[in-house]
Design an enzyme around this catalytic site. Structure first.
Site: not given
Length: 372
Positions: A110, A141-143
């Site tokens: 996400i 977690v997408k960064i």
């Protein structure tokens, strides 16, 4: 159920297949589970554009929208609630894969609000918030790998949170991502986290590189035969040379020390693997990127194409490094400025995510009003 022979061949060659799509309909219909059972899907990735499509199509979210409207939620709160609910449910569907692979697969990604991509501290804060809100060990977690995103990646990993580093186009930026990831693992070790639980992938975008460079070649005053020779060469060459960097990283003392503490490799993930140019094979960015310890995240159309006519061979990326170097050199001689291309693609990629997010917020705001 029986796995498709072509998708299973990819998995056997060391390529994990993650579906680049998620919606509530896909979850409630059992479609995601069917893809796991029959097409060797072992993970899911999402992005703002995917959620914009899911949340504004059909009526799967009507009940929750009514509840959110009654509670007085604004559009941002509503989007976070709906997307984290979907990601949590997908994590549960993939829980068996996660357990069976000891956390190697079974992951659901996400993304932080793309409007925060130029703000390190706010990216860190929301990454932690999303991780806690989903509340599942197999969430990533997408960064985005912007300059400001790099220290955020390090800090979030140091908190023991698994990270999908997205929007990577250049080899230079990929080296910076590796450094940020290693620093994050070192921080996690210092903070007492179990490194075997802290996973990461580095999402290297492929087809967009070809699209941009092909357009530049077509616009340049070059002989037709030269254009034809160079078209469609850059995307796969760029990705394969990233894999060379990945291999070189594994020989470093820095990595060896972390590996001795049970750290897991940050796998290269091939993103943007749907073929944009209809003249190219629809499985071009799958067949050309087969190697162990990689992930290929596929839109459903590409997954179906692979399942229908994939031609999967054993890992072969290292065999092409010399040719890939020559392809990029030939493009430079033809006037293609690699640094200009990758910088433009990062800017445009981020703009597309922000535009999708803003459009989604506008639409959800209208839907909240209509559900009052």
């Amino acid at each position: 159920m029986t796995q498709n022979q072509y998708t299973k061949a990819l998995d056997d060659a060391g390529v994990s297949l993650w579906l680049d799509d998620l919606s509530r309909d896909r979850l409630t219909s059992g479609d995601l589970q069917e893809l796991i059972d029959t097409k060797t899907i072992t993970g899911v990735t999402t992005n703002p554009a995917i959620f914009a499509k899911a949340l504004t199509s059909g009526n799967a979210y009507d009940k929750q929208l009514t509840e959110l409207a009654a509670s007085g939620a604004d559009a941002t709160t509503a989007v976070v609630e709906m997307t984290t609910d979907d990601v949590r449910a997908a994590c549960d569907v993939l829980a068996d894969v996660y357990t069976a692979t000891d956390g190697y697969d079974g992951r659901v990604s996400i993304e932080v609000d793309p409007r925060l991509a130029r703000n390190t501290e706010e990216t860190i804060a929301q990454a932690i918030e999303l991780h806690q809100k989903v509340g599942r060990e197999n969430v990533m977690v997408k960064i985005p790998a912007t300059t400001e995103g790099l220290p955020a990646i390090t800090q979030v990993l140091a908190e023991g949170i698994s990270v999908n580093v997205t929007l990577i186009f250049s080899l230079t930026r990929y080296r910076e991502v590796i450094n940020a990831w290693l620093a994050g693992l070192e921080g996690a070790r210092t903070n007492g986290h179990d490194l075997s639980k802290v996973h990461s992938v580095a999402s290297f975008f492929v087809s967009r590189v070809d699209t941009e460079i092909d357009n530049q070649l077509e616009a340049a005053e070059l002989p037709d035969n030269q254009v034809q020779q160079l078209r469609g060469r850059a995307g796969i060459a760029n990705a394969r040379l990233a894999y060379r960097i990945f291999e070189q990283m594994q020989e470093t003392e820095r990595w060896q020390l972390l590996a001795s503490s049970n750290a897991r490799l940050q796998r290269p993930l091939w993103a943007s693997t749907g073929t944009k140019n209809p003249e190219y094979s629809d499985v071009r960015y799958v067949n050309g990127l087969v190697a162990e310890h990689t992930v290929n995240t596929l839109p459903e159309a590409t997954l179906n194409a692979v399942a229908d006519h994939g031609e999967i061979t054993d890992s072969r990326i290292p065999e092409y490094y010399d040719m890939d170097d020559e392809d990029l050199d030939a493009l430079a001689r033809a006037g293609v400025d690699y640094n200009q291309v990758v910088e433009k693609l990062e800017v445009e990629g981020l703009e597309k995510f922000v535009d999708a997010w803003n459009a989604l917020l506008t639409d959800i705001e209208e839907q909240l009003k209509s559900h009052q």
